[in-house]
Design a protein around this motif. Structure first.
Motif, PDB file in Angstrom:
ATOM      1  N   THR A   1       0.823  -1.221   0.000  1.00 44.77           N
ATOM      2  CA  THR A   1       0.000   0.000   0.000  1.00 44.77           C
ATOM      3  C   THR A   1       0.849   1.261   0.000  1.00 44.77           C
ATOM      4  N   GLY A   2       2.162   1.107   0.177  1.00 47.10           N
ATOM      5  CA  GLY A   2       3.036   2.269   0.206  1.00 47.10           C
ATOM      6  C   GLY A   2       2.935   3.056   1.488  1.00 47.10           C
ATOM      7  N   SER A   3       2.334   2.471   2.521  1.00 45.93           N
ATOM      8  CA  SER A   3       2.168   3.193   3.782  1.00 45.93           C
ATOM      9  C   SER A   3       3.456   3.265   4.585  1.00 45.93           C
ATOM     10  N   SER A   4       4.432   2.435   4.214  1.00 47.48           N
ATOM     11  CA  SER A   4       5.734   2.501   4.887  1.00 47.48           C
ATOM     12  C   SER A   4       6.829   2.237   3.868  1.00 47.48           C
ATOM     13  N   GLY A   5       8.015   2.705   4.175  1.00 48.35           N
ATOM     14  CA  GLY A   5       9.138   2.468   3.288  1.00 48.35           C
ATOM     15  C   GLY A   5       9.557   1.003   3.322  1.00 48.35           C
ATOM     16  N   VAL A   6      10.395   0.614   2.375  1.00 46.46           N
ATOM     17  CA  VAL A   6      10.856  -0.763   2.301  1.00 46.46           C
ATOM     18  C   VAL A   6      12.339  -0.767   1.956  1.00 46.46           C
ATOM     19  N   LYS A   7      13.090  -1.633   2.620  1.00 40.72           N
ATOM     20  CA  LYS A   7      14.518  -1.732   2.357  1.00 40.72           C
ATOM     21  C   LYS A   7      14.756  -2.424   1.015  1.00 40.72           C
ATOM     22  N   PRO A   8      15.784  -1.991   0.276  1.00 37.31           N
ATOM     23  CA  PRO A   8      16.117  -2.689  -0.969  1.00 37.31           C
ATOM     24  C   PRO A   8      16.335  -4.187  -0.759  1.00 37.31           C
ATOM     25  N   SER A   9      16.912  -4.580   0.396  1.00 37.23           N
ATOM     26  CA  SER A   9      17.149  -6.002   0.652  1.00 37.23           C
ATOM     27  C   SER A   9      15.831  -6.765   0.737  1.00 37.23           C
ATOM     28  N   ASP A  10      14.781  -6.119   1.284  1.00 32.76           N
ATOM     29  CA  ASP A  10      13.477  -6.774   1.350  1.00 32.76           C
ATOM     30  C   ASP A  10      12.850  -6.877  -0.035  1.00 32.76           C
ATOM     31  N   VAL A  11      13.066  -5.859  -0.868  1.00 35.06           N
ATOM     32  CA  VAL A  11      12.550  -5.920  -2.240  1.00 35.06           C
ATOM     33  C   VAL A  11      13.209  -7.080  -2.993  1.00 35.06           C
ATOM     34  N   ARG A  12      14.510  -7.260  -2.803  1.00 36.76           N
ATOM     35  CA  ARG A  12      15.197  -8.384  -3.454  1.00 36.76           C
ATOM     36  C   ARG A  12      14.583  -9.718  -3.025  1.00 36.76           C
ATOM     37  N   LEU A  13      14.298  -9.846  -1.732  1.00 36.10           N
ATOM     38  CA  LEU A  13      13.704 -11.081  -1.241  1.00 36.10           C
ATOM     39  C   LEU A  13      12.327 -11.323  -1.870  1.00 36.10           C
ATOM     40  N   LEU A  14      11.534 -10.272  -1.979  1.00 37.91           N
ATOM     41  CA  LEU A  14      10.215 -10.403  -2.585  1.00 37.91           C
ATOM     42  C   LEU A  14      10.319 -10.785  -4.062  1.00 37.91           C
ATOM     43  N   LEU A  15      11.220 -10.134  -4.780  1.00 33.70           N
ATOM     44  CA  LEU A  15      11.386 -10.426  -6.202  1.00 33.70           C
ATOM     45  C   LEU A  15      11.857 -11.861  -6.417  1.00 33.70           C
ATOM     46  N   ASP A  16      12.737 -12.316  -5.551  1.00 30.77           N
ATOM     47  CA  ASP A  16      13.190 -13.711  -5.636  1.00 30.77           C
ATOM     48  C   ASP A  16      12.023 -14.663  -5.367  1.00 30.77           C
ATOM     49  N   ALA A  17      11.225 -14.342  -4.352  1.00 33.68           N
ATOM     50  CA  ALA A  17      10.088 -15.198  -4.001  1.00 33.68           C
ATOM     51  C   ALA A  17       9.057 -15.249  -5.121  1.00 33.68           C
ATOM     52  N   TYR A  18       8.943 -14.150  -5.881  1.00 30.00           N
ATOM     53  CA  TYR A  18       7.968 -14.088  -6.967  1.00 30.00           C
ATOM     54  C   TYR A  18       8.541 -14.571  -8.294  1.00 30.00           C
ATOM     55  N   GLY A  19       9.805 -14.987  -8.282  1.00 29.59           N
ATOM     56  CA  GLY A  19      10.428 -15.520  -9.494  1.00 29.59           C
ATOM     57  C   GLY A  19      10.675 -14.486 -10.570  1.00 29.59           C
ATOM     58  N   VAL A  20      10.920 -13.237 -10.172  1.00 32.47           N
ATOM     59  CA  VAL A  20      11.157 -12.161 -11.144  1.00 32.47           C
ATOM     60  C   VAL A  20      12.614 -12.202 -11.595  1.00 32.47           C
ATOM     61  N   GLU A  21      12.833 -12.474 -12.883  1.00 31.27           N
ATOM     62  CA  GLU A  21      14.187 -12.592 -13.415  1.00 31.27           C
ATOM     63  C   GLU A  21      14.556 -11.475 -14.377  1.00 31.27           C
ATOM     64  N   ASP A  22      13.596 -10.618 -14.711  1.00 31.20           N
ATOM     65  CA  ASP A  22      13.850  -9.491 -15.623  1.00 31.20           C
ATOM     66  C   ASP A  22      14.785  -8.495 -14.935  1.00 31.20           C
ATOM     67  N   ASP A  23      16.051  -8.429 -15.387  1.00 33.94           N
ATOM     68  CA  ASP A  23      17.047  -7.582 -14.730  1.00 33.94           C
ATOM     69  C   ASP A  23      16.659  -6.109 -14.765  1.00 33.94           C
ATOM     70  N   GLU A  24      16.091  -5.675 -15.886  1.00 36.19           N
ATOM     71  CA  GLU A  24      15.724  -4.256 -16.014  1.00 36.19           C
ATOM     72  C   GLU A  24      14.626  -3.891 -15.024  1.00 36.19           C
ATOM     73  N   LEU A  25      13.631  -4.771 -14.893  1.00 29.87           N
ATOM     74  CA  LEU A  25      12.549  -4.513 -13.950  1.00 29.87           C
ATOM     75  C   LEU A  25      13.057  -4.570 -12.514  1.00 29.87           C
ATOM     76  N   ARG A  26      13.916  -5.541 -12.210  1.00 30.23           N
ATOM     77  CA  ARG A  26      14.484  -5.638 -10.867  1.00 30.23           C
ATOM     78  C   ARG A  26      15.262  -4.372 -10.520  1.00 30.23           C
ATOM     79  N   ASP A  27      16.093  -3.913 -11.453  1.00 34.86           N
ATOM     80  CA  ASP A  27      16.888  -2.707 -11.208  1.00 34.86           C
ATOM     81  C   ASP A  27      15.995  -1.514 -10.927  1.00 34.86           C
ATOM     82  N   LEU A  28      14.945  -1.352 -11.731  1.00 27.99           N
ATOM     83  CA  LEU A  28      14.059  -0.200 -11.574  1.00 27.99           C
ATOM     84  C   LEU A  28      13.356  -0.227 -10.221  1.00 27.99           C
ATOM     85  N   LEU A  29      12.862  -1.390  -9.826  1.00 27.82           N
ATOM     86  CA  LEU A  29      12.162  -1.490  -8.546  1.00 27.82           C
ATOM     87  C   LEU A  29      13.116  -1.278  -7.381  1.00 27.82           C
ATOM     88  N   LEU A  30      14.349  -1.740  -7.527  1.00 29.88           N
ATOM     89  CA  LEU A  30      15.330  -1.530  -6.463  1.00 29.88           C
ATOM     90  C   LEU A  30      15.706  -0.057  -6.344  1.00 29.88           C
TER      91      LEU A  30
END
Length: 285
Positions: free
Chosen positions: A46-75
């Motif tokens: 919901t964007g109600s709190s900030g998120v650490k880049p390390s947590d975003v990496r964990l989420l992307l890994d859990a969701y099987g996101v392999e698109d490097d460009e999308l991962r970079d942008l979200l990080l």
């Protein structure tokens, strides 16, 4: 209508929510996979709190996101330095307000930028002398060291036009931009030549909106639309004010400004005629 950091959190959260859904997971299942409380996933989405880049990496890994460009942008939206790229603007934290740093961050990751300018040449196309004159006028009384730093930042931003791939820039300039003698006649003459050089680059499309076009949809002020190749859901409109920037993220706002920009391009001179128009002003400078 939100300030930059809030928009970034909301856009990051919305994209993570979509990726979770695409992976076939509920928020509770995602939380259990990572050993988190479900409320943490909900706050991130919901964007109600900030998120650490390390947590975003964990989420992307859990969701099987392999698109490097999308991962970079979200990080980057989470405030991370990625792919070995240094966030060079961090060295100027002492002189840049947070809203400007946020703008530069978006600019550095965008694939395309559409801009209407009604008063000055876009920062990405300014000469050093023009940039200095504009910056001095904008910030008022300031010591030379800080002025130098602000000009350095404006010129460093132009690297996005030379990156691989480069930012695609489409700019509509009101005729007033070209006739306003910023820095004096010699500075303006060099700036006009710089515009001619830039307009010939394949990644730059430059059009002039002449006075003869009369009243137009952009008469209320300049704006910038950032687009991202990975997903249009991250596109954003930026409106600059004297002391801050406002970011528009709603789909209806994005649609309205995209339509406004298309209308401005239709009423503006063609890129070829715009080059001739700028050259004619330069001949008289």
């Amino acid at each position: 209508m939100q300030h930059g950091p809030a928009v970034r959190r909301r856009k990051l959260g919305a994209e993570l929510r979509a990726l979770r859904s695409r992976a076939g997971l509920t928020s509770g299942e995602a939380a259990r996979l990572l050993g988190w409380h479900q409320s943490k996933v909900s706050r991130i989405e919901t964007g109600s709190s900030g998120v650490k880049p390390s947590d975003v990496r964990l989420l992307l890994d859990a969701y099987g996101v392999e698109d490097d460009e999308l991962r970079d942008l979200l990080l980057v939206l989470a405030g991370s330095q990625v792919a070995g790229r240094e966030h060079w603007w961090h060295a100027y934290r002492g002189v840049l307000p947070p809203t400007y740093r946020d703008f530069i961050s978006l600019e550095s990751q965008a694939s395309a930028m559409r801009t209407l300018e009604t008063s000055v040449v876009p920062g990405l196309l300014q000469t050093p002398e023009y940039a200095r004159a504009v910056t001095r006028a904008a910030v008022g009384a300031v010591d030379e060291e800080r002025l130098d730093a602000l000009v350095e930042v404006r010129l460093a931003r132009q690297d996005v036009l030379r990156s691989d791939p480069p930012l695609r820039l489409s700019a509509v300039l009101d005729e007033a931009v070209l006739r306003r003698e910023v820095g004096g006649p010699e500075v303006m003459a060099r700036q006009l030549r710089r515009l001619l050089e830039a307009a010939r680059l394949p990644q730059v499309r430059l059009q002039v909106l002449p006075f003869s076009a009369g009243a137009h949809v952009g008469i209320t002020g300049p704006f910038v639309i950032f687009s991202f190749s990975s997903t249009s859901d991250l596109d954003v409109v930026v409106l600059d004010h004297m002391t801050s920037s406002l970011y528009l993220e709603r789909k209806e706002d994005l649609k309205a400004y995209a339509e406004a920009f298309n209308s401005l391009r239709i009423h503006a001179l063609s890129p070829e005629d715009s080059l001739d128009f700028i050259a004619s002003l330069g001949d008289g400078a």
